[in-house]
Design a protein around this motif. Structure first.
Motif, PDB file in Angstrom:
ATOM      1  N   PRO A   7    -110.582   5.723 -33.395  1.00  0.00           N
ATOM      2  CA  PRO A   7    -110.622   5.616 -34.856  1.00  0.00           C
ATOM      3  C   PRO A   7    -109.368   6.183 -35.529  1.00  0.00           C
ATOM      4  CG  PRO A   7    -112.785   6.215 -34.056  1.00  0.00           C
ATOM      5  CD  PRO A   7    -111.852   6.269 -32.864  1.00  0.00           C
ATOM      6  N   ASP A   8    -108.847   7.276 -35.027  1.00  0.00           N
ATOM      7  CA  ASP A   8    -107.612   7.842 -35.608  1.00  0.00           C
ATOM      8  C   ASP A   8    -106.423   6.914 -35.392  1.00  0.00           C
ATOM      9  OD1 ASP A   8    -108.891  10.087 -36.588  1.00  0.00           O
ATOM     10  OD2 ASP A   8    -108.345  11.358 -34.879  1.00  0.00           O
ATOM     11  N   ASP A  36     -99.065 -10.790 -44.656  1.00  0.00           N
ATOM     12  CA  ASP A  36    -100.393 -10.773 -45.291  1.00  0.00           C
ATOM     13  C   ASP A  36    -101.490 -11.072 -44.282  1.00  0.00           C
ATOM     14  OD1 ASP A  36     -99.818 -10.032 -47.862  1.00  0.00           O
ATOM     15  OD2 ASP A  36     -99.939 -12.042 -48.709  1.00  0.00           O
ATOM     16  N   ASN A  37    -101.261 -12.057 -43.436  1.00  0.00           N
ATOM     17  CA  ASN A  37    -102.280 -12.465 -42.474  1.00  0.00           C
ATOM     18  C   ASN A  37    -102.620 -11.359 -41.481  1.00  0.00           C
ATOM     19  OD1 ASN A  37    -102.341 -14.946 -43.736  1.00  0.00           O
ATOM     20  ND2 ASN A  37    -101.088 -15.973 -42.185  1.00  0.00           N
ATOM     21  N   ILE A  38    -101.591 -10.700 -40.941  1.00  0.00           N
ATOM     22  CA  ILE A  38    -101.876  -9.649 -39.962  1.00  0.00           C
ATOM     23  C   ILE A  38    -102.554  -8.460 -40.639  1.00  0.00           C
ATOM     24  CG2 ILE A  38     -99.663  -8.419 -39.994  1.00  0.00           C
ATOM     25  CD1 ILE A  38    -101.797  -9.199 -36.891  1.00  0.00           C
ATOM     26  N   GLU A  39    -102.193  -8.199 -41.889  1.00  0.00           N
ATOM     27  CA  GLU A  39    -102.867  -7.129 -42.623  1.00  0.00           C
ATOM     28  C   GLU A  39    -104.353  -7.465 -42.788  1.00  0.00           C
ATOM     29  OE1 GLU A  39    -101.759  -4.369 -46.328  1.00  0.00           O
ATOM     30  OE2 GLU A  39    -102.145  -6.463 -46.903  1.00  0.00           O
ATOM     31  N   GLN A  40    -104.657  -8.721 -43.091  1.00  0.00           N
ATOM     32  CA  GLN A  40    -106.050  -9.142 -43.219  1.00  0.00           C
ATOM     33  C   GLN A  40    -106.798  -8.970 -41.900  1.00  0.00           C
ATOM     34  OE1 GLN A  40    -107.937 -10.257 -46.081  1.00  0.00           O
ATOM     35  NE2 GLN A  40    -106.199  -9.066 -46.830  1.00  0.00           N
ATOM     36  N   VAL A  41    -106.166  -9.328 -40.803  1.00  0.00           N
ATOM     37  CA  VAL A  41    -106.798  -9.177 -39.485  1.00  0.00           C
ATOM     38  C   VAL A  41    -107.116  -7.705 -39.223  1.00  0.00           C
ATOM     39  CG1 VAL A  41    -106.404  -9.338 -36.990  1.00  0.00           C
ATOM     40  CG2 VAL A  41    -105.799 -11.262 -38.486  1.00  0.00           C
ATOM     41  N   ILE A  42    -106.152  -6.846 -39.466  1.00  0.00           N
ATOM     42  CA  ILE A  42    -106.343  -5.417 -39.193  1.00  0.00           C
ATOM     43  C   ILE A  42    -107.398  -4.831 -40.140  1.00  0.00           C
ATOM     44  CG2 ILE A  42    -105.219  -3.146 -39.150  1.00  0.00           C
ATOM     45  CD1 ILE A  42    -104.435  -5.094 -36.822  1.00  0.00           C
ATOM     46  N   MET A  43    -107.329  -5.186 -41.417  1.00  0.00           N
ATOM     47  CA  MET A  43    -108.307  -4.672 -42.382  1.00  0.00           C
ATOM     48  C   MET A  43    -109.726  -5.144 -42.059  1.00  0.00           C
ATOM     49  SD  MET A  43    -106.556  -4.852 -46.105  1.00  0.00           S
ATOM     50  CE  MET A  43    -105.417  -3.614 -46.654  1.00  0.00           C
ATOM     51  N   SER A  44    -109.839  -6.342 -41.542  1.00  0.00           N
ATOM     52  CA  SER A  44    -111.169  -6.883 -41.262  1.00  0.00           C
ATOM     53  C   SER A  44    -111.905  -6.095 -40.182  1.00  0.00           C
ATOM     54  CB  SER A  44    -111.067  -8.358 -40.859  1.00  0.00           C
ATOM     55  OG  SER A  44    -110.540  -8.498 -39.557  1.00  0.00           O
ATOM     56  N   ARG A  45    -111.194  -5.281 -39.438  1.00  0.00           N
ATOM     57  CA  ARG A  45    -111.803  -4.503 -38.352  1.00  0.00           C
ATOM     58  C   ARG A  45    -112.169  -3.077 -38.769  1.00  0.00           C
ATOM     59  NH1 ARG A  45    -110.127  -9.076 -36.865  1.00  0.00           N
ATOM     60  NH2 ARG A  45    -110.109  -9.779 -34.724  1.00  0.00           N
ATOM     61  N   ALA A  46    -112.016  -2.761 -40.038  1.00  0.00           N
ATOM     62  CA  ALA A  46    -112.229  -1.381 -40.498  1.00  0.00           C
ATOM     63  C   ALA A  46    -113.602  -0.835 -40.137  1.00  0.00           C
ATOM     64  CB  ALA A  46    -111.992  -1.285 -42.008  1.00  0.00           C
ATOM     65  N   SER A  47    -114.636  -1.625 -40.346  1.00  0.00           N
ATOM     66  CA  SER A  47    -116.004  -1.143 -40.055  1.00  0.00           C
ATOM     67  C   SER A  47    -116.170  -0.752 -38.597  1.00  0.00           C
ATOM     68  CB  SER A  47    -117.028  -2.217 -40.415  1.00  0.00           C
ATOM     69  OG  SER A  47    -117.126  -2.325 -41.802  1.00  0.00           O
ATOM     70  N   SER A  48    -115.537  -1.491 -37.713  1.00  0.00           N
ATOM     71  CA  SER A  48    -115.651  -1.209 -36.279  1.00  0.00           C
ATOM     72  C   SER A  48    -115.102   0.169 -35.927  1.00  0.00           C
ATOM     73  CB  SER A  48    -114.890  -2.252 -35.461  1.00  0.00           C
ATOM     74  OG  SER A  48    -115.367  -3.540 -35.733  1.00  0.00           O
ATOM     75  N   PHE A  49    -114.227   0.699 -36.792  1.00  0.00           N
ATOM     76  CA  PHE A  49    -113.590   1.984 -36.519  1.00  0.00           C
ATOM     77  C   PHE A  49    -114.040   3.073 -37.489  1.00  0.00           C
ATOM     78  CE2 PHE A  49    -110.807  -1.085 -34.502  1.00  0.00           C
ATOM     79  CZ  PHE A  49    -110.546  -0.475 -33.288  1.00  0.00           C
ATOM     80  N   GLY A  50    -115.098   2.781 -38.235  1.00  0.00           N
ATOM     81  CA  GLY A  50    -115.598   3.775 -39.179  1.00  0.00           C
ATOM     82  C   GLY A  50    -114.629   4.060 -40.302  1.00  0.00           C
ATOM     83  N   ASP A  52    -114.484   2.356 -43.323  1.00  0.00           N
ATOM     84  CA  ASP A  52    -114.873   1.662 -44.553  1.00  0.00           C
ATOM     85  C   ASP A  52    -114.369   2.371 -45.806  1.00  0.00           C
ATOM     86  OD1 ASP A  52    -116.222  -0.462 -43.332  1.00  0.00           O
ATOM     87  OD2 ASP A  52    -118.019   0.779 -43.067  1.00  0.00           O
ATOM     88  N   ASP A  53    -114.016   3.646 -45.677  1.00  0.00           N
ATOM     89  CA  ASP A  53    -113.452   4.372 -46.815  1.00  0.00           C
ATOM     90  C   ASP A  53    -112.030   3.900 -47.145  1.00  0.00           C
ATOM     91  OD1 ASP A  53    -112.815   5.598 -44.251  1.00  0.00           O
ATOM     92  OD2 ASP A  53    -111.840   7.208 -45.394  1.00  0.00           O
ATOM     93  N   LEU A  54    -111.391   3.193 -46.232  1.00  0.00           N
ATOM     94  CA  LEU A  54    -110.018   2.736 -46.432  1.00  0.00           C
ATOM     95  C   LEU A  54    -109.926   1.290 -46.900  1.00  0.00           C
ATOM     96  CD1 LEU A  54    -108.301   4.231 -43.248  1.00  0.00           C
ATOM     97  CD2 LEU A  54    -108.596   5.283 -45.504  1.00  0.00           C
ATOM     98  N   VAL A  55    -110.948   0.504 -46.627  1.00  0.00           N
ATOM     99  CA  VAL A  55    -110.869  -0.937 -46.843  1.00  0.00           C
ATOM    100  C   VAL A  55    -112.163  -1.440 -47.475  1.00  0.00           C
ATOM    101  CG1 VAL A  55    -110.645  -3.174 -45.680  1.00  0.00           C
ATOM    102  CG2 VAL A  55    -109.318  -1.221 -44.865  1.00  0.00           C
ATOM    103  N   GLY A  56    -112.019  -2.398 -48.374  1.00  0.00           N
ATOM    104  CA  GLY A  56    -113.181  -3.075 -48.939  1.00  0.00           C
ATOM    105  C   GLY A  56    -112.948  -4.568 -48.896  1.00  0.00           C
ATOM    106  N   HIS A  57    -113.973  -5.308 -49.271  1.00  0.00           N
ATOM    107  CA  HIS A  57    -113.856  -6.765 -49.273  1.00  0.00           C
ATOM    108  C   HIS A  57    -114.025  -7.268 -50.699  1.00  0.00           C
ATOM    109  CE1 HIS A  57    -114.862 -11.014 -48.431  1.00  0.00           C
ATOM    110  NE2 HIS A  57    -113.963 -10.824 -47.475  1.00  0.00           N
ATOM    111  N   ASP A  58    -113.128  -8.145 -51.121  1.00  0.00           N
ATOM    112  CA  ASP A  58    -113.212  -8.771 -52.441  1.00  0.00           C
ATOM    113  C   ASP A  58    -113.835 -10.147 -52.253  1.00  0.00           C
ATOM    114  OD1 ASP A  58    -112.796 -10.178 -54.824  1.00  0.00           O
ATOM    115  OD2 ASP A  58    -110.881  -9.182 -55.216  1.00  0.00           O
TER     116      ASP A  58
END
Length: 151
Positions: A7-8, A36-50, A52-58
């Protein structure tokens, strides 16, 4: 390819990707999709790493977005970079200008990049000291200098 991250490590990767995307796209009218695309890929995995405080979905835009807290923390790093970049670039261009005023365009154009860099070092040192002591307080516009410059 599979990346096994703690997670870190994920949080660090998210920061790096965010900052890389910012650097590549901050001043563009049309963002470069690869960043932009790679940022979306990385952000989409936020929940898997706990993270969710860093990323949200619009849902309206159907994109992942950084949280306000994450964006503010990254803005501190961006601001720090911008200040240092300003001083470095401004010092470089002012040193180059002062050298050209001293030796002339033709002589400067005939110098190797290494020679030019060496010749302007004393000016760079002067501006580094100026910025360390006064920031940009004493920087101003001087009209009608015998040197042309542009971005």
């Amino acid at each position: 390819m599979t990346l096994n991250l703690t997670p870190d490590e994920y949080r660090s990767l998210l920061k790096v990707v965010f900052l890389g995307n910012w650097l590549a796209n901050a001043y563009r009218e049309e963002p470069l999709p690869e960043f932009d695309n790679i940022e979306q890929v990385i952000m989409s995995r936020a929940s898997s790493f706990g993270a969710d405080d860093l990323v949200g979905h619009d849902p309206k835009k159907k994109t992942w977005v950084p949280s306000r807290e994450f964006e503010e923390a990254m803005q501190d790093l961006v601001d720090e970079y911008n200040v240092e970049a300003l001083y470095d670039e401004l010092g470089y261009w002012l040193a180059r200008r002062d050298l050209i005023i001293e030796i002339g365009d033709e002589k400067a154009e005939g110098m190797t990049p290494a020679g030019l860099s060496s010749a302007q070092q004393s000016y760079l040192d002067k501006y580094d000291l100026e910025f360390d002591i006064h920031g940009i307080e004493r920087i101003g516009i001087i009209e009608n200098l015998p040197v042309k410059g542009s971005r």
